[in-house]
Design a protein around this motif. Structure first.
Motif, PDB file in Angstrom:
ATOM      1  N   UNK A 353       6.941 -85.252 -53.525  1.00 26.99           N
ATOM      2  CA  UNK A 353       7.084 -83.982 -54.235  1.00 26.99           C
ATOM      3  C   UNK A 353       8.560 -83.616 -54.213  1.00 26.99           C
ATOM      4  N   UNK A 354       9.221 -83.848 -55.330  1.00 23.95           N
ATOM      5  CA  UNK A 354      10.663 -83.606 -55.429  1.00 23.95           C
ATOM      6  C   UNK A 354      10.920 -82.510 -56.457  1.00 23.95           C
ATOM      7  N   UNK A 355      11.712 -81.531 -56.062  1.00 24.80           N
ATOM      8  CA  UNK A 355      12.053 -80.434 -56.959  1.00 24.80           C
ATOM      9  C   UNK A 355      13.277 -79.728 -56.394  1.00 24.80           C
ATOM     10  N   UNK A 356      13.864 -78.847 -57.196  1.00 22.52           N
ATOM     11  CA  UNK A 356      14.936 -78.039 -56.641  1.00 22.52           C
ATOM     12  C   UNK A 356      16.116 -77.832 -57.548  1.00 22.52           C
ATOM     13  N   UNK A 357      17.235 -77.520 -56.898  1.00 19.03           N
ATOM     14  CA  UNK A 357      18.413 -76.993 -57.579  1.00 19.03           C
ATOM     15  C   UNK A 357      19.350 -78.138 -57.976  1.00 19.03           C
ATOM     16  N   UNK A 358      18.932 -78.925 -58.934  1.00 17.00           N
ATOM     17  CA  UNK A 358      19.707 -80.101 -59.309  1.00 17.00           C
ATOM     18  C   UNK A 358      21.110 -79.709 -59.794  1.00 17.00           C
ATOM     19  N   UNK A 359      21.244 -78.494 -60.312  1.00 18.86           N
ATOM     20  CA  UNK A 359      22.547 -78.049 -60.795  1.00 18.86           C
ATOM     21  C   UNK A 359      23.604 -77.975 -59.725  1.00 18.86           C
ATOM     22  N   UNK A 360      23.199 -77.770 -58.442  1.00 14.45           N
ATOM     23  CA  UNK A 360      24.182 -77.740 -57.358  1.00 14.45           C
ATOM     24  C   UNK A 360      23.940 -78.846 -56.338  1.00 14.45           C
ATOM     25  N   UNK A 361      23.096 -79.818 -56.674  1.00 18.56           N
ATOM     26  CA  UNK A 361      22.925 -80.988 -55.827  1.00 18.56           C
ATOM     27  C   UNK A 361      21.931 -80.836 -54.699  1.00 18.56           C
ATOM     28  N   UNK A 362      21.132 -79.777 -54.709  1.00 23.79           N
ATOM     29  CA  UNK A 362      20.187 -79.491 -53.622  1.00 23.79           C
ATOM     30  C   UNK A 362      18.759 -79.810 -54.064  1.00 23.79           C
ATOM     31  N   UNK A 363      18.126 -80.754 -53.357  1.00 26.48           N
ATOM     32  CA  UNK A 363      16.746 -81.121 -53.654  1.00 26.48           C
ATOM     33  C   UNK A 363      15.839 -80.811 -52.475  1.00 26.48           C
ATOM     34  N   UNK A 364      14.636 -80.341 -52.777  1.00 29.05           N
ATOM     35  CA  UNK A 364      13.572 -80.253 -51.787  1.00 29.05           C
ATOM     36  C   UNK A 364      12.716 -81.506 -52.001  1.00 29.05           C
ATOM     37  N   UNK A 365      12.652 -82.317 -50.954  1.00 29.97           N
ATOM     38  CA  UNK A 365      12.081 -83.663 -51.076  1.00 29.97           C
ATOM     39  C   UNK A 365      11.002 -83.790 -50.003  1.00 29.97           C
ATOM     40  N   UNK A 366       9.751 -83.606 -50.434  1.00 25.78           N
ATOM     41  CA  UNK A 366       8.651 -83.463 -49.490  1.00 25.78           C
ATOM     42  C   UNK A 366       7.628 -84.577 -49.674  1.00 25.78           C
ATOM     43  N   UNK A 367       7.102 -85.068 -48.568  1.00 23.42           N
ATOM     44  CA  UNK A 367       6.300 -86.280 -48.578  1.00 23.42           C
ATOM     45  C   UNK A 367       4.965 -86.061 -47.872  1.00 23.42           C
ATOM     46  N   UNK A 368       3.910 -86.635 -48.442  1.00 23.75           N
ATOM     47  CA  UNK A 368       2.586 -86.558 -47.828  1.00 23.75           C
ATOM     48  C   UNK A 368       1.714 -87.660 -48.408  1.00 23.75           C
ATOM     49  N   UNK A 369       0.511 -87.788 -47.856  1.00 23.92           N
ATOM     50  CA  UNK A 369      -0.517 -88.667 -48.419  1.00 23.92           C
ATOM     51  C   UNK A 369      -1.639 -87.773 -48.972  1.00 23.92           C
ATOM     52  N   UNK A 370      -2.177 -88.099 -50.143  1.00 23.47           N
ATOM     53  CA  UNK A 370      -3.218 -87.255 -50.749  1.00 23.47           C
ATOM     54  C   UNK A 370      -4.478 -87.116 -49.895  1.00 23.47           C
ATOM     55  N   UNK A 371      -4.863 -88.166 -49.175  1.00 19.00           N
ATOM     56  CA  UNK A 371      -6.052 -88.116 -48.335  1.00 19.00           C
ATOM     57  C   UNK A 371      -5.706 -87.489 -46.981  1.00 19.00           C
ATOM     58  N   UNK A 372      -6.529 -86.542 -46.518  1.00 18.32           N
ATOM     59  CA  UNK A 372      -6.217 -85.784 -45.306  1.00 18.32           C
ATOM     60  C   UNK A 372      -6.094 -86.678 -44.076  1.00 18.32           C
ATOM     61  N   UNK A 373      -7.008 -87.649 -43.903  1.00 17.32           N
ATOM     62  CA  UNK A 373      -6.938 -88.523 -42.732  1.00 17.32           C
ATOM     63  C   UNK A 373      -5.704 -89.413 -42.784  1.00 17.32           C
TER      64      UNK A 373
END
Length: 445
Positions: A353-373
């Motif tokens: 899950x990548x999103x954020x302030x690309x205009x100033x070089x700042x990304x929120x870069x978040x990682x997970x697996x879809x299955x809970x286990x």
């Protein structure tokens, strides 16, 4: 006391001797003097919306939490000087409203602006969605009032653009996360209030094209480009799944989209025409593949809600390994490509899950697996995942914390990437202000 002892994410839960809520600077100073005399650590706290545990006490139960939420006065507004003095307990929204009442703009804008407080914004050097045009909190502060770790009050509330009389001491407290003293008030910069706002949601073929599009738009529209946010498909899908009323602005699946906003003191018609002309040219050159332009304030708000609700949607979805990184704008595509390749090779099926302030070089870069286990097993390897992401960031001359601060979460990790000399200098500053280490222990250093 419970709400003041846990962070917003629920990741850190501490313990404290007491939570104290002073109503003015003199009361803050009295509390600090009492704690200093008893050799009791202090944890400054604002709206407690931070994401790194910086305002959460340690579990040892030795500290006193000093919550500044009662210090919520706008002390003055000087429209002619484009300056406002706000106490640390003012919400960011209250500061924005006070500026608006004087036909001015305070441009810091965060999803949590209704609950985050000015003191916390200063302490973490908050950024938000308009850094591209106005800068982060460090750029928006003219002066500060601070209670030092021994209880003395430094009145640095000078509303000057030019003051060349030695060290710029206020900058030491901005971004220090309350480890050098407690900011009780600040002089904030104001700007002319925009008369017009134009907002669009744009599909782009690739992050590299998004960077090219940013340059294209700034060449055509100049400093009117106020916000330029990138949203990956996985981030948008979480919002559409979990946030009631959320709807995709575009038909079809697009891997990457940009949320663009122009503002100006022009009339609305002129700005709308500028936006439409720029987007038409971008469509002709292939920089943009599809677009939705907001035709009303409500439509613009709906587009912004898609971006601002990503964090809430992630929280509903479950635990993820979060990163708040920055690299030079030109190297964002390289970071995204290399990180994707390395992470998917090591952990097949990882959701990025990548999103954020690309205009100033700042990304929120978040990682997970879809299955809970699967996700529980994946999250247990957070240290390994962080090493991959942060080593890549360092190789690109970036930062492992762009706007959330270090707090408890990244304190030890930061020591891996700072040079010995940098850490020595930081410790020297800490020792000069707080030789007994009573102010927000266990954070930053």
């Amino acid at each position: 006391m419970a709400p003041h002892l846990a962070d917003w994410r629920g990741r850190y839960v501490g313990s404290a001797l007491a939570v104290v809520k002073p109503a003015d600077t003199r009361q803050v100073a009295a509390v600090v003097r009492a704690c200093a005399a008893a050799n009791v650590p202090m944890v400054p706290q604002g709206g407690n919306t931070g994401l790194c545990g910086g305002a959460t006490p340690l579990p040892d139960g030795r500290s006193v939490v000093i919550n500044l939420s009662r210090m919520n006065r706008i002390r003055s507004v000087d429209a002619a000087n484009n300056a406002l003095i706000a106490e640390a307990g003012c919400t960011l929204a209250a500061v924005q409203q006070a500026a608006d009442a004087e036909n001015r703009l305070f441009p810091l804008s965060l999803a949590s602006e209704g609950s985050c407080l000015v003191g916390g914004n200063l302490s973490t050097n908050a950024g938000g969605v308009q850094v591209l045009r106005y800068g982060n909190m460090r750029d928006l502060v003219l002066g500060v009032e601070v209670v030092l770790p021994d209880g003395r009050i430094w009145d640095g509330l000078r509303a000057l653009r030019k003051d060349n009389t030695g060290y710029d001491l206020k900058q030491l407290f901005i971004g220090a996360e309350g480890t050098l003293g407690i900011v009780t008030a600040a002089v904030l910069k104001l700007f002319p209030r925009p008369r017009a706002r134009a907002t669009a949601w744009l599909a782009v073929p690739h992050p590299a094209v998004a960077v090219e599009l940013l340059g294209f738009l700034r060449a055509r529209c100049g400093e009117r480009v106020t916000a330029f946010e990138i949203v990956g498909r996985a981030a948008l899908e979480l919002v559409l799944r979990h946030i009631p009323g959320a709807r995709s602005p575009l038909a079809g699946d697009h891997g990457w989209c940009v949320l663009l906003e122009l503002t100006d003191t022009l009339d609305a018609q002129a700005l709308d025409a500028m936006l439409e002309s720029a987007i038409a040219a971008a469509l002709d050159t292939g920089l943009v593949t599809d677009t939705a332009i907001a035709a009303s304030v409500a439509q613009a708000a709906a587009l912004w809600a898609l971006r601002e609700n990503i964090s809430e949607a992630q929280k509903i979805e479950g635990v993820s390994i979060k990163h708040d990184i920055s690299v030079p704008v030109s190297r964002i595509p390289e970071f995204l490509e290399r990180a994707h390749a390395e992470l998917t090779a090591m952990w097949p099926g990882v959701r990025i899950v990548a999103f954020g302030h690309i205009g100033d070089g700042n990304l929120h870069y978040n990682l997970s697996k879809p299955d809970a286990l699967d996700n529980a097993a994946f999250v247990s390897r957070t240290a390994e995942v962080n090493r991959v992401v942060h080593d890549l960031v360092a190789s690109l001359q970036g930062s492992i914390s762009a706007e959330h601060g270090l707090g408890q979460l990244k304190r030890d990790e930061n020591a891996r990437y700072k040079s010995d000399l940098e850490l020595e200098l930081m410790r020297a500053v800490k020792s000069a202000f707080d030789p007994r280490g009573l102010m927000n222990p266990g954070k930053v250093l």
